[in-house]
Design a protein around this motif. Structure first.
Motif, mmCIF file in Angstrom:
data_model
loop_
_atom_site.group_PDB
_atom_site.id
_atom_site.type_symbol
_atom_site.label_atom_id
_atom_site.label_comp_id
_atom_site.label_asym_id
_atom_site.label_seq_id
_atom_site.Cartn_x
_atom_site.Cartn_y
_atom_site.Cartn_z
ATOM 1 N N PHE A 168 0.825 -1.216 0.000
ATOM 2 C CA PHE A 168 0.000 0.000 0.000
ATOM 3 C C PHE A 168 0.859 1.265 0.000
ATOM 4 C CE2 PHE A 168 -2.783 -3.176 2.089
ATOM 5 C CZ PHE A 168 -3.788 -3.194 1.132
ATOM 6 N N ALA A 169 1.978 1.218 0.726
ATOM 7 C CA ALA A 169 2.817 2.418 0.859
ATOM 8 C C ALA A 169 3.360 2.889 -0.490
ATOM 9 C CB ALA A 169 3.977 2.140 1.819
ATOM 10 N N LEU A 170 3.494 1.962 -1.432
ATOM 11 C CA LEU A 170 4.069 2.300 -2.733
ATOM 12 C C LEU A 170 3.052 2.912 -3.695
ATOM 13 C CD1 LEU A 170 6.174 -0.956 -2.974
ATOM 14 C CD2 LEU A 170 7.146 1.316 -3.350
ATOM 15 N N LEU A 171 1.788 2.850 -3.340
ATOM 16 C CA LEU A 171 0.747 3.324 -4.264
ATOM 17 C C LEU A 171 0.067 4.578 -3.712
ATOM 18 C CD1 LEU A 171 -0.910 -0.117 -5.089
ATOM 19 C CD2 LEU A 171 0.830 1.101 -6.402
ATOM 20 N N PRO A 172 -0.344 5.501 -4.587
ATOM 21 C CA PRO A 172 -0.996 6.724 -4.096
ATOM 22 C C PRO A 172 -2.245 6.434 -3.267
ATOM 23 C CG PRO A 172 -1.024 6.609 -6.525
ATOM 24 C CD PRO A 172 -0.156 5.508 -6.044
ATOM 25 N N GLN A 173 -2.988 5.387 -3.649
ATOM 26 C CA GLN A 173 -4.206 5.046 -2.888
ATOM 27 C C GLN A 173 -3.877 4.674 -1.446
ATOM 28 O OE1 GLN A 173 -3.343 3.789 -5.841
ATOM 29 N NE2 GLN A 173 -5.092 3.536 -7.195
ATOM 30 N N GLY A 174 -2.674 4.146 -1.226
ATOM 31 C CA GLY A 174 -2.293 3.703 0.111
ATOM 32 C C GLY A 174 -1.647 4.788 0.952
ATOM 33 N N ARG A 175 -1.236 5.902 0.318
ATOM 34 C CA ARG A 175 -0.526 6.959 1.058
ATOM 35 C C ARG A 175 -1.465 7.658 2.053
ATOM 36 N NH1 ARG A 175 4.017 5.677 1.842
ATOM 37 N NH2 ARG A 175 3.914 7.513 3.165
#
Ligand code: SF4
Ligand code: FES
Length: 230
Positions: A168-175
């Protein structure tokens, strides 16, 4: 430990098929079969958690126990099979351990919150760099088997938790929820009684999905940012 002689095993049989054979013969003799976990038998579900000759998922790299074949062993070998050992994975019966600690870590933050009221933004509308998408996908291949914990001298769940944080940390949705996610998942990991990481790297070697130690480094960075910001 109980020693069971078994004959007629073919090299093309999977490790679990060999255990099926053993259990069928035990049932025929009126004896109790050996309890072991399995489901998909194709390397996807992560339930086939066995320590085989001292290695989680046995001697092959990048495979699960269900993908291991008996040709890997010699006629007459004694194969030592144990359950995954960790305080946070209590043994239920024989070779079956309770890995619900992983579920609770996942429930602590391994998700994104999405507005499903009819105004949901199409995920494909957000551009994502190819390199980031590939890294997130690699982290997402973790099947939650627990081999990383079983391989670790500290019974650390850092590789598992860091894979779940990273995807998740690598994707904008997860930020959006990144800070809360890493804090809550690490807190739950500690509450479950897993040990800490001392950079031995046994987890990465035994992981059937090749989850990289880089994920642990990323989780440590995420945790540092989350606990020092503001
Ligand atoms: S990181 Fe690898 S060894 Fe650990 S649970 Fe995920 S797939 Fe299994
Ligand atoms: S039984 Fe599903 S991964 Fe082995």
């Amino acid at each position: 430990m109980v020693e069971y002689p078994i004959s007629g095993v073919e090299g093309d049989q999977s490790f679990l098929e060999m255990l099926d054979m053993l259990n069928e013969s035990l049932v025929e003799k009126g004896e109790e079969p050996v309890a072991f976990d399995h489901d998909c038998r194709e390397g996807i579900c992560g339930t086939c958690s066995l320590m085989i000759n001292g290695e989680p998922h046995g001697p092959d790299r990048l495979v699960t126990t269900c993908q291991l074949h008996m040709r890997r062993f010699k006629d007459g070998d004694t194969v030592v099979i144990e359950p995954f050992r960790a305080k946070a994975f209590p043994v239920i019966k024989d070779l079956i351990v309770d890995r619900s600690a992983f579920d609770r870590i996942q429930q602590a933050g391994g998700y994104i919150s999405v507005n499903t009221s009819g105004n949901t933004v199409d995920a494909n509308a957000i551009p994502i760099e190819k390199e980031k998408a590939d890294e997130a996908m690699d982290a997402a291949t973790c099947i939650g088997c627990g081999a990383c914990v079983a391989a670790c001298k500290n019974a650390s769940a850092m590789l598992f938790t860091s894979a779940k944080v990273s995807q998740f940390a690598l994707l904008p949705q997860g930020r959006v929820e990144a800070s809360d996610r890493v804090r809550n998942m690490v807190r739950q990991m500690d509450l479950e009684g897993f040990g800490n990481c001392t950079n031995t790297g046994a987890c990465e070697i035994e992981c059937p999905k090749g989850i990289s130690l880089q994920n642990i480094a990323r989780m440590n960075r995420e945790y540092l940012w989350a606990t020092t910001e503001g």
